[in-house]
Motif scaffolding. Structure first.
Motif, PDB file in Angstrom:
ATOM      1  N   PRO A  86     -18.529  -0.090 -24.002  1.00  0.00           N
ATOM      2  CA  PRO A  86     -19.633  -0.994 -24.315  1.00  0.00           C
ATOM      3  C   PRO A  86     -19.494  -1.487 -25.819  1.00  0.00           C
ATOM      4  N   ASN A  87     -18.996  -0.612 -26.552  1.00  0.00           N
ATOM      5  CA  ASN A  87     -18.415  -0.691 -28.225  1.00  0.00           C
ATOM      6  C   ASN A  87     -17.081   0.107 -28.388  1.00  0.00           C
ATOM      7  N   LYS A  88     -16.972  -0.059 -29.591  1.00  0.00           N
ATOM      8  CA  LYS A  88     -15.928   0.646 -30.248  1.00  0.00           C
ATOM      9  C   LYS A  88     -15.985   1.966 -30.416  1.00  0.00           C
ATOM     10  N   GLU A  89     -17.470   2.218 -30.840  1.00  0.00           N
ATOM     11  CA  GLU A  89     -17.738   3.737 -31.087  1.00  0.00           C
ATOM     12  C   GLU A  89     -17.643   4.602 -29.782  1.00  0.00           C
ATOM     13  N   ALA A  90     -17.985   3.986 -28.681  1.00  0.00           N
ATOM     14  CA  ALA A  90     -17.904   4.552 -27.407  1.00  0.00           C
ATOM     15  C   ALA A  90     -16.445   4.925 -27.072  1.00  0.00           C
ATOM     16  N   LEU A  91     -15.632   3.942 -27.320  1.00  0.00           N
ATOM     17  CA  LEU A  91     -14.090   4.105 -26.859  1.00  0.00           C
ATOM     18  C   LEU A  91     -13.740   5.433 -27.850  1.00  0.00           C
ATOM     19  N   PHE A  92     -14.110   5.217 -29.164  1.00  0.00           N
ATOM     20  CA  PHE A  92     -13.673   6.219 -30.099  1.00  0.00           C
ATOM     21  C   PHE A  92     -14.004   7.640 -29.812  1.00  0.00           C
ATOM     22  N   GLU A  93     -15.283   7.705 -29.168  1.00  0.00           N
ATOM     23  CA  GLU A  93     -16.054   9.199 -28.936  1.00  0.00           C
ATOM     24  C   GLU A  93     -15.174   9.565 -27.456  1.00  0.00           C
ATOM     25  N   GLN A  94     -14.746   8.766 -26.717  1.00  0.00           N
ATOM     26  CA  GLN A  94     -14.172   9.133 -25.485  1.00  0.00           C
ATOM     27  C   GLN A  94     -12.590   9.819 -26.033  1.00  0.00           C
ATOM     28  N   THR A 127      -9.426  -1.290 -37.332  1.00  0.00           N
ATOM     29  CA  THR A 127      -9.219  -1.816 -35.913  1.00  0.00           C
ATOM     30  C   THR A 127     -10.429  -2.338 -35.073  1.00  0.00           C
ATOM     31  N   SER A 128     -10.193  -3.535 -34.598  1.00  0.00           N
ATOM     32  CA  SER A 128     -11.213  -4.037 -33.939  1.00  0.00           C
ATOM     33  C   SER A 128     -11.175  -4.005 -32.548  1.00  0.00           C
ATOM     34  N   LEU A 129     -12.129  -4.129 -31.674  1.00  0.00           N
ATOM     35  CA  LEU A 129     -11.998  -4.263 -30.137  1.00  0.00           C
ATOM     36  C   LEU A 129     -11.037  -5.479 -29.838  1.00  0.00           C
ATOM     37  N   ARG A 130     -11.063  -6.547 -30.632  1.00  0.00           N
ATOM     38  CA  ARG A 130     -10.177  -7.833 -30.478  1.00  0.00           C
ATOM     39  C   ARG A 130      -8.802  -7.280 -30.565  1.00  0.00           C
ATOM     40  N   ASP A 131      -8.469  -6.532 -31.573  1.00  0.00           N
ATOM     41  CA  ASP A 131      -7.063  -5.877 -31.572  1.00  0.00           C
ATOM     42  C   ASP A 131      -6.643  -4.972 -30.402  1.00  0.00           C
ATOM     43  N   ILE A 132      -7.690  -4.294 -29.893  1.00  0.00           N
ATOM     44  CA  ILE A 132      -7.321  -3.485 -28.798  1.00  0.00           C
ATOM     45  C   ILE A 132      -7.056  -4.363 -27.580  1.00  0.00           C
ATOM     46  N   ALA A 133      -8.110  -5.259 -27.366  1.00  0.00           N
ATOM     47  CA  ALA A 133      -8.028  -6.254 -26.185  1.00  0.00           C
ATOM     48  C   ALA A 133      -6.720  -7.150 -26.167  1.00  0.00           C
ATOM     49  N   GLU A 134      -6.291  -7.593 -27.332  1.00  0.00           N
ATOM     50  CA  GLU A 134      -4.925  -8.225 -27.359  1.00  0.00           C
ATOM     51  C   GLU A 134      -3.933  -7.511 -27.035  1.00  0.00           C
ATOM     52  N   GLU A 135      -3.796  -6.211 -27.715  1.00  0.00           N
ATOM     53  CA  GLU A 135      -2.620  -5.326 -27.437  1.00  0.00           C
ATOM     54  C   GLU A 135      -2.529  -5.235 -25.955  1.00  0.00           C
ATOM     55  N   ALA A 136      -3.817  -4.916 -25.093  1.00  0.00           N
ATOM     56  CA  ALA A 136      -3.585  -4.437 -23.721  1.00  0.00           C
ATOM     57  C   ALA A 136      -3.478  -5.899 -23.020  1.00  0.00           C
ATOM     58  N   ASN A 137      -3.498  -6.981 -23.439  1.00  0.00           N
ATOM     59  CA  ASN A 137      -3.467  -8.322 -23.032  1.00  0.00           C
ATOM     60  C   ASN A 137      -4.754  -8.574 -21.824  1.00  0.00           C
ATOM     61  N   ILE A 138      -5.569  -8.428 -22.344  1.00  0.00           N
ATOM     62  CA  ILE A 138      -6.937  -8.439 -21.519  1.00  0.00           C
ATOM     63  C   ILE A 138      -8.010  -9.269 -22.391  1.00  0.00           C
ATOM     64  N   THR A 139      -9.282  -9.614 -22.018  1.00  0.00           N
ATOM     65  CA  THR A 139      -9.914 -10.171 -22.773  1.00  0.00           C
ATOM     66  C   THR A 139     -10.942  -9.274 -23.191  1.00  0.00           C
ATOM     67  N   LYS A 140     -11.809  -9.528 -24.188  1.00  0.00           N
ATOM     68  CA  LYS A 140     -12.718  -8.726 -24.734  1.00  0.00           C
ATOM     69  C   LYS A 140     -13.769  -8.371 -23.858  1.00  0.00           C
ATOM     70  N   ALA A 141     -14.189  -9.079 -22.864  1.00  0.00           N
ATOM     71  CA  ALA A 141     -15.135  -9.157 -21.844  1.00  0.00           C
ATOM     72  C   ALA A 141     -14.721  -8.078 -20.852  1.00  0.00           C
ATOM     73  N   ALA A 142     -13.309  -8.026 -20.637  1.00  0.00           N
ATOM     74  CA  ALA A 142     -12.986  -6.961 -19.831  1.00  0.00           C
ATOM     75  C   ALA A 142     -12.805  -5.558 -20.325  1.00  0.00           C
ATOM     76  N   LEU A 143     -12.660  -5.594 -21.664  1.00  0.00           N
ATOM     77  CA  LEU A 143     -12.735  -4.410 -22.440  1.00  0.00           C
ATOM     78  C   LEU A 143     -13.991  -3.732 -22.318  1.00  0.00           C
ATOM     79  N   TYR A 144     -15.155  -4.639 -22.688  1.00  0.00           N
ATOM     80  CA  TYR A 144     -16.436  -4.341 -22.685  1.00  0.00           C
ATOM     81  C   TYR A 144     -16.958  -3.480 -21.303  1.00  0.00           C
ATOM     82  N   TYR A 145     -16.339  -4.153 -20.177  1.00  0.00           N
ATOM     83  CA  TYR A 145     -16.636  -3.467 -18.751  1.00  0.00           C
ATOM     84  C   TYR A 145     -16.109  -1.969 -18.838  1.00  0.00           C
ATOM     85  N   HIS A 146     -15.206  -1.428 -19.549  1.00  0.00           N
ATOM     86  CA  HIS A 146     -15.125  -0.279 -19.644  1.00  0.00           C
ATOM     87  C   HIS A 146     -15.649   0.654 -20.821  1.00  0.00           C
TER      88      HIS A 146
END
Length: 205
Positions: free
Chosen positions: A58-66, A37-56
């Motif tokens: 910083p990386n995939k590991e931080a999202l997984f840790e949450q 699973t990539s951050l691009r996959d998650i951003a596309e599913e959420a219908n947002i840009t990768k830049a918008a995802l990085y706002y919340h």
């Protein structure tokens, strides 16, 4: 408190963006694994840009840790509350296991995503957070078993061994059970408990 709402790209109201991203990421991690699973996959599913995802995040590991920390802590809190109302060790073990089964049934994607950390190449921070909470969870069950041994409800079993046996039924069930199947997670665990506790109980208890 209800979560604040924002507008998705299509104009539909969605729950606050971090919550939406965590739900999507949990589903994708559960289906494809952390590496798949990539951050691009998650951003596309959420219908947002990768830049918008990085706002919340910083990386995939931080999202997984949450996802990992929130869900393991919620699991610990739920089983802790479940075992408080009774002094019977047998009832406490049942409450612990059945509550864990309920948590899985309510959020299977988050459970399966979080379980991947123990055999994936996570960084030391994420692994430490996972191991710490996993140990808390297991110690709660072992304490219930130890109380049963001390009170005479259980035979002189080793709490760590009995605890691992019980938890293995839960962990394996989450890998094969179909949530739309004939038996629900709670019903499966009830049957496992009926079988295992026969061997753990002191004869005549």
């Amino acid at each position: 408190m209800r979560a604040a709402k924002t507008k998705a790209s299509g104009g539909a109201a969605v729950e606050d963006r971090p919550t939406q991203l965590i739900e999507i990421a949990s589903r994708l991690f559960a289906a494809h694994g952390y590496a798949g699973t990539s951050l691009r996959d998650i951003a596309e599913e959420a219908n947002i840009t990768k830049a918008a995802l990085y706002y919340h995040f910083p990386n995939k590991e931080a999202l997984f840790e949450q996802i990992l920390v929130d869900n393991l802590q919620a699991l610990i809190d739920r089983v802790s509350d479940a075992i408080k109302p009774t002094d019977s060790a047998i009832d406490q073990v049942r409450a612990f296991m059945l509550t864990a089964a309920d948590v899985f049934a309510e959020a299977p994607d988050a459970w399966l995503a979080g379980s991947q950390v123990f055999w994936s190449g996570m960084g030391p921070q994420v692994r430490a957070a996972a191991v710490s909470r996993r140990d808390q969870f297991e110690q709660l069950l072992r304490a219930c078993i130890a109380r049963g041994v001390a009170s005479g409800e259980f035979r002189d079993v080793e709490p760590a061994v009995a605890g691992r046996l019980l938890l293995s039924t839960l962990n394996q069930m989450t890998r094969w059970i179909k949530l739309n199947g004939r038996l629900k997670p709670r019903q499966v665990i009830e049957q496992y408990l009926d079988i295992i506790l026969i061997g753990m109980k002191t004869p005549g208890a």
